[in-house]
Design a protein around this motif. Structure first.
Motif, PDB file in Angstrom:
ATOM      1  N   ASP A  27      -3.104   3.049 -10.128  1.00 38.76           N
ATOM      2  CA  ASP A  27      -2.359   3.938  -9.231  1.00 38.76           C
ATOM      3  C   ASP A  27      -3.281   4.601  -8.217  1.00 38.76           C
ATOM      4  O   ASP A  27      -2.936   4.711  -7.028  1.00 38.76           O
ATOM      5  CB  ASP A  27      -1.632   5.010 -10.044  1.00 38.76           C
ATOM      6  N   LEU A  31      -2.685   3.731  -4.296  1.00 37.60           N
ATOM      7  CA  LEU A  31      -2.319   4.797  -3.364  1.00 37.60           C
ATOM      8  C   LEU A  31      -3.449   5.086  -2.382  1.00 37.60           C
ATOM      9  O   LEU A  31      -3.203   5.328  -1.196  1.00 37.60           O
ATOM     10  CB  LEU A  31      -1.952   6.065  -4.147  1.00 37.60           C
ATOM     11  N   ARG A  34      -3.597   3.170   0.693  1.00 36.78           N
ATOM     12  CA  ARG A  34      -2.547   3.520   1.649  1.00 36.78           C
ATOM     13  C   ARG A  34      -2.696   4.949   2.151  1.00 36.78           C
ATOM     14  O   ARG A  34      -1.759   5.493   2.755  1.00 36.78           O
ATOM     15  CB  ARG A  34      -1.175   3.298   0.986  1.00 36.78           C
ATOM     16  N   ILE A  36      -2.912   7.702   0.442  1.00 33.91           N
ATOM     17  CA  ILE A  36      -2.099   8.662  -0.309  1.00 33.91           C
ATOM     18  C   ILE A  36      -2.922   9.198  -1.483  1.00 33.91           C
ATOM     19  O   ILE A  36      -3.549   8.436  -2.205  1.00 33.91           O
ATOM     20  CB  ILE A  36      -0.813   8.003  -0.843  1.00 33.91           C
ATOM     21  N   THR A  37      -2.906  10.506  -1.659  1.00 30.84           N
ATOM     22  CA  THR A  37      -3.645  11.130  -2.756  1.00 30.84           C
ATOM     23  C   THR A  37      -2.865  11.001  -4.061  1.00 30.84           C
ATOM     24  O   THR A  37      -1.661  11.287  -4.114  1.00 30.84           O
ATOM     25  CB  THR A  37      -3.895  12.619  -2.466  1.00 30.84           C
ATOM     26  N   TYR A  38      -3.548  10.564  -5.090  1.00 31.25           N
ATOM     27  CA  TYR A  38      -2.935  10.450  -6.423  1.00 31.25           C
ATOM     28  C   TYR A  38      -2.888  11.826  -7.084  1.00 31.25           C
ATOM     29  O   TYR A  38      -3.845  12.590  -7.033  1.00 31.25           O
ATOM     30  CB  TYR A  38      -3.737   9.495  -7.297  1.00 31.25           C
ATOM     31  N   LEU A  42       2.314  11.992 -11.451  1.00 32.11           N
ATOM     32  CA  LEU A  42       3.021  10.738 -11.181  1.00 32.11           C
ATOM     33  C   LEU A  42       3.467  10.078 -12.467  1.00 32.11           C
ATOM     34  O   LEU A  42       4.612   9.616 -12.584  1.00 32.11           O
ATOM     35  CB  LEU A  42       2.136   9.773 -10.374  1.00 32.11           C
ATOM     36  N   CYS A  58       8.702   4.649  -6.456  1.00 31.92           N
ATOM     37  CA  CYS A  58       7.492   4.812  -5.641  1.00 31.92           C
ATOM     38  C   CYS A  58       7.756   4.476  -4.172  1.00 31.92           C
ATOM     39  O   CYS A  58       7.212   5.131  -3.276  1.00 31.92           O
ATOM     40  CB  CYS A  58       6.360   3.945  -6.184  1.00 31.92           C
ATOM     41  N   TYR A  62       7.035   7.743  -1.956  1.00 32.73           N
ATOM     42  CA  TYR A  62       5.872   7.680  -1.064  1.00 32.73           C
ATOM     43  C   TYR A  62       6.200   7.047   0.299  1.00 32.73           C
ATOM     44  O   TYR A  62       5.291   6.847   1.114  1.00 32.73           O
ATOM     45  CB  TYR A  62       4.745   6.879  -1.728  1.00 32.73           C
ATOM     46  N   LEU A  64       6.960   3.979   1.125  1.00 29.62           N
ATOM     47  CA  LEU A  64       6.143   2.778   1.273  1.00 29.62           C
ATOM     48  C   LEU A  64       6.889   1.714   2.075  1.00 29.62           C
ATOM     49  O   LEU A  64       8.109   1.582   1.972  1.00 29.62           O
ATOM     50  CB  LEU A  64       5.783   2.224  -0.113  1.00 29.62           C
TER      51      LEU A  64
END
Length: 220
Positions: A27, A31, A34, A36-38, A42, A58, A62, A64
């Motif tokens: 994950d 992320l 892309r 995106i901060t994990y 989650l 997701c 997010y 996506l």
């Protein structure tokens, strides 16, 4: 534990194999690629969801660009080698499966994971030598905590739900087994350590490892 039990149904991840931790790594990588901060919440948000439900969540959560099927394919590719070559059996699993097989107890797997990753881990550990059925939550209407995947496993095993014993490692999985009318044994897993007291509260039994079951031969 085994009084009037004709079948044992196992969850896969965190129950038969030590695989929950690798998904955090996947994950974070997925992320991060892309931008995106994990965040640690989650896993709590997607707990119990089927592979398809997770992809759908997701994609929306997010925003996506990939389709649900594309997301599933990406995750399968990222995880396949890990499941085939890195994931380890939980301690005592092999001996316990051998014992159940020797005693003629039917066995099945009811998992939220994908067919591709089930095949990868089966290549390593040959669960199909023990299991009469392997059911994914993607093949039923709803993932855990709904009872669907466990009820379908019982149907395929041709055993009444009340004659099934479930092994599970997370709260929503335990709830799924209980909602199916089955007895449930909770399994210790580092990933769900924060749920330990709740797991003990709602399950019928609790084990730290399958080694605790090696002296149950006379009860089965």
């Amino acid at each position: 534990m085994f009084d009037k039990i004709e079948a044992v149904i196992f969850d896969l991840d965190g129950t038969l194999v030590d695989s929950m931790g690798l998904w955090r790594e996947i994950d974070i990588e997925f992320l991060g690629e892309r931008g995106i901060t994990y965040h640690d919440d989650l896993q709590e948000k997607i707990e119990g969801m089927s592979f398809t439900e997770t992809a759908r969540f997701c994609k929306e959560y997010y925003c996506l660009s990939e389709s649900v099927e594309e997301l599933k394919a990406i995750w399968n590719q990222m995880a396949k080698q890990k499941y085939r070559y890195e994931v380890q059996l939980k301690s005592g699993v092999k001996d316990f499966l051998d014992l159940l097989k020797q005693r003629g107890i039917k066995m099945g797997i009811a998992t939220s994971n994908s067919e591709e990753l089930i095949q990868a881990v089966n290549d390593a550990y040959h669960f199909d030598a023990y299991m009469s059925c392997i059911v994914t939550a993607c093949s039923v209407n709803k993932g855990k905590p709904a009872p669907d995947v466990y009820l379908e496993a019982a149907r395929q095993l041709e055993v009444a739900p009340e004659a099934c014993l479930v092994f599970e490692d997370i709260v929503k999985g335990i709830e799924a087994g209980k909602n199916a009318g089955m007895k449930v044994c909770a399994v210790e897993d580092a990933y769900s350590a924060f749920q330990r007291e709740r797991k003990k509260e709602i399950s019928d039994y609790y084990i730290e490892t399958y080694e605790e079951l090696k002296d149950l031969a006379g009860q089965i």
